[in-house]
Structure formats: structure tokens, C-alpha cells
Design an enzyme around this catalytic site. Sequence first.
Site, PDB file in Angstrom:
ATOM      1  N   ASP A 135       0.815  -1.214   0.000  1.00 49.17           N
ATOM      2  CA  ASP A 135       0.000   0.000   0.000  1.00 49.17           C
ATOM      3  C   ASP A 135       0.848   1.263   0.000  1.00 49.17           C
ATOM      4  O   ASP A 135       0.322   2.337   0.223  1.00 49.17           O
ATOM      5  CB  ASP A 135      -0.871   0.074   1.282  1.00 49.17           C
ATOM      6  CG  ASP A 135      -2.167  -0.677   1.122  1.00 49.17           C
ATOM      7  OD1 ASP A 135      -2.371  -1.242   0.047  1.00 49.17           O
ATOM      8  OD2 ASP A 135      -2.959  -0.672   2.078  1.00 49.17           O
ATOM      9  N   LEU A 170      -2.405  -8.114   1.036  1.00 53.48           N
ATOM     10  CA  LEU A 170      -1.517  -8.402  -0.090  1.00 53.48           C
ATOM     11  C   LEU A 170      -0.244  -7.573   0.050  1.00 53.48           C
ATOM     12  O   LEU A 170      -0.260  -6.485   0.640  1.00 53.48           O
ATOM     13  CB  LEU A 170      -2.195  -8.021  -1.405  1.00 53.48           C
ATOM     14  CG  LEU A 170      -3.412  -8.851  -1.837  1.00 53.48           C
ATOM     15  CD1 LEU A 170      -4.079  -8.208  -3.042  1.00 53.48           C
ATOM     16  CD2 LEU A 170      -3.023 -10.291  -2.141  1.00 53.48           C
TER      17      LEU A 170
END
Length: 370
Positions: A135, A170
Amino acid sequence: MNYQALADKIKIWGQELGFQKVGICDVDLSEHEAELQKWLDAGYHGEMDWMARHGMMRARPSELLPGTVRVISVRMDYLPPEAQFAANLSDPTQAYVSRYALGRDYHKLIRNQLKKLGQKIEQEVGQFGHRPFVDSAPILERPLAQKAGLGWTGKHSLILDKECGSWFFLGELLIDLPLPVDEASVDQCGKCKACITSCPTQAIVDEGIVDARRCISYLTIEFDGVIPEEFRRAMGNRIYGCDDCQLVCPWNRFSELTKQEDFHRREALKNANLTELFLWDEATFLKNMEGSAIRRIGHLQWMRNLSIAMGNAPYSMEIIDALQQRTGLSEVLDTHIQWALSQQQAQLPLSSTKLDRLIRIVEKGLPRDA
Ligand code: SF4
């Protein structure tokens, strides 16, 4: 260099580092560029200007790190034990915090583990180009995860897998080694539309397309302004994020609890009474949310979110009193507090005058305007 053997080792190392799945894909996301542009043109990114600013770079990992030819995509499960999904969500006196945010912030942990994976590879092959992402940069991580075989993009736009559902984070390691790639995952949603129909604010405007401006996760986390009134009732008691689209997803029946203690629910969120959380002063908020992703939204936004939930809660003198104690701190917060007070007052028991009049209407058949 035996790249197949190296890819096999990377998957084993990844699992040893706490990732539940590791996949490898190439960097060609050109088929996603048009849909990304369409999404941006529609303004669905709301005030997340950085998304528009980075433009197509998000779909071109080799522009982020020149020389990149592969992406190692990793999955880390976060579903905490004692998650108390429905119990918490259906009790309007309690705050609902998205499951991923109940424990410690995941960014640092995943980035560190990805760095360690890079070091392992370096020990094997010598110096090579690599960089971890969690992110932390504008990268289209979901299409990459799908290409790497970690799951398909559901109609709610999240990645899910038939063996483990969707409760996972993720991360990506961009690399310049031409490793063999994995097979992409295939869409298994079929005719199901449960996430679309259950979204409290109808944020999933088409299959796989979310209008962030309507999404409770965006409104409570990314957006720091005045939340449009049309969404406030629908937000219920969701004070940080929203899990509804995942809660209804049939594939989440197969989810496993996380083994990472970092993602277990923190002590301060075990008692999620709205009024108590709202009355934390700033120092308490910062202390209780240390190491949590929630800390990033700040104390004022925390109270803003809670005030909406308090407006949606059953009438309570305790709530009214708490709301009144926190006025005058910011215009945005005041707007929400006033709304919450009006929602509370609308539930006030009938005044004695109104009650008398109603009794007279019933008893004597007086006209309603008497
Ligand atoms: S709820 Fe149904 S449509 Fe939505 S992601 Fe899950 S399987 Fe796909």
C-alpha cells in the site's frame, strides 16, 4: 541460473516468513489501463488525489522500479479469533471496527517480511534489483495478485480465493529476475451478487467497480470532511471500515483464522461501547491506538465517525451528554454532533403536553388539531 528452482525456493521461504501464499507474475497490466482510466474519469476515487496523480504508472510496475520484470505477490491472512462479526455489528450500542484493523498495523510487518524475502534471494543469487510494496505506492496490487494466482477479483473488487476466502492482506516484491510465472486465477463468482446487494450504501456500482465516494471504508478512513447525510443512517455503527461485502461472501466460509498474533483484537477494542470510545481524550486515543492503522485518522475523525454511530444508536441520555461534552472542537465534528443529537432527540419520549393531547384524542374523539 536455474530460475525454476529459485522460484520454488522463494515460495518455501515466503511461507517460512509467514505468508500463506506466494505467486509470481509478469508486469503487463496493459489490459487494465482503460478500466483504470474510466474509473478515475468517473471520479470514483473521491478525494484520493494521489490515485489520479500517479496516472498509468499504477499499471506499469517497471516505471516504479526500472528494470522490473516480475512481481512476487504475497498473501497474509488476518482474520482474528473472537472476531464477533454479527454480534458486534447488530448491537447498535457497540462500535464495529473492520476486522483487518483490530490488531496492529499490517504495513510494517508485511514490508519487513518482504525485505527479508529479498535478502534471502540476494544470498542465493547475489545483488539484484528489488523493492517491496505494501500500500506504500500506487500499484495495482489486485490485478497483479490475480495474475500471480492468489485469487480472482470478486464483484466487490477484492481478491478472493476458493480455498481461503478474502480475509487477507496483499504485498508485492518487485524484482528484476525473469522467474517463471504462475497461472492466473479464474473468476469463480458465477451468478452470485451477494456483495452487491448487501452493500449498505450501494457503493458497488457495477461488477468489480466500487464508487469510493459511497463506500463506508473510504468515508470513515480516507475522507476527513463532512460525510454526506444520505449515508449516515446506512453507516449504522461502522466506525472504521466496513466488512459487509466480505461477511456475505459464500467463499468466506472457508476462511482460516490468522496465526499472526499482531492481528488479534487489541485490548482497548474489546469493550467497544460507543460512548466510552467517544469520550477517550486525545492522549488516550493515541495511547490505545499505538501501532494501529486507526491512529492515522486522528482523534477528531475518530470522534466524527463515532458521533454518527451514536446518532444511529437507541435514545440514551448518556449518549446525548457525551455528544454535548465534545462540541466546539472543530466545525466538521460539530456538524456530525448536531446531526447525532437531532437523531437522538427525534427518539425522545413524547412530551407530557403531546401525550395529554393524544390521550384526549383517543378518549374523547377530539379532532386532531384540537
Ligand atoms: S459475494 Fe458473491 S459476487 Fe461477491 S465476491 Fe463473493 S462470490 Fe463474488
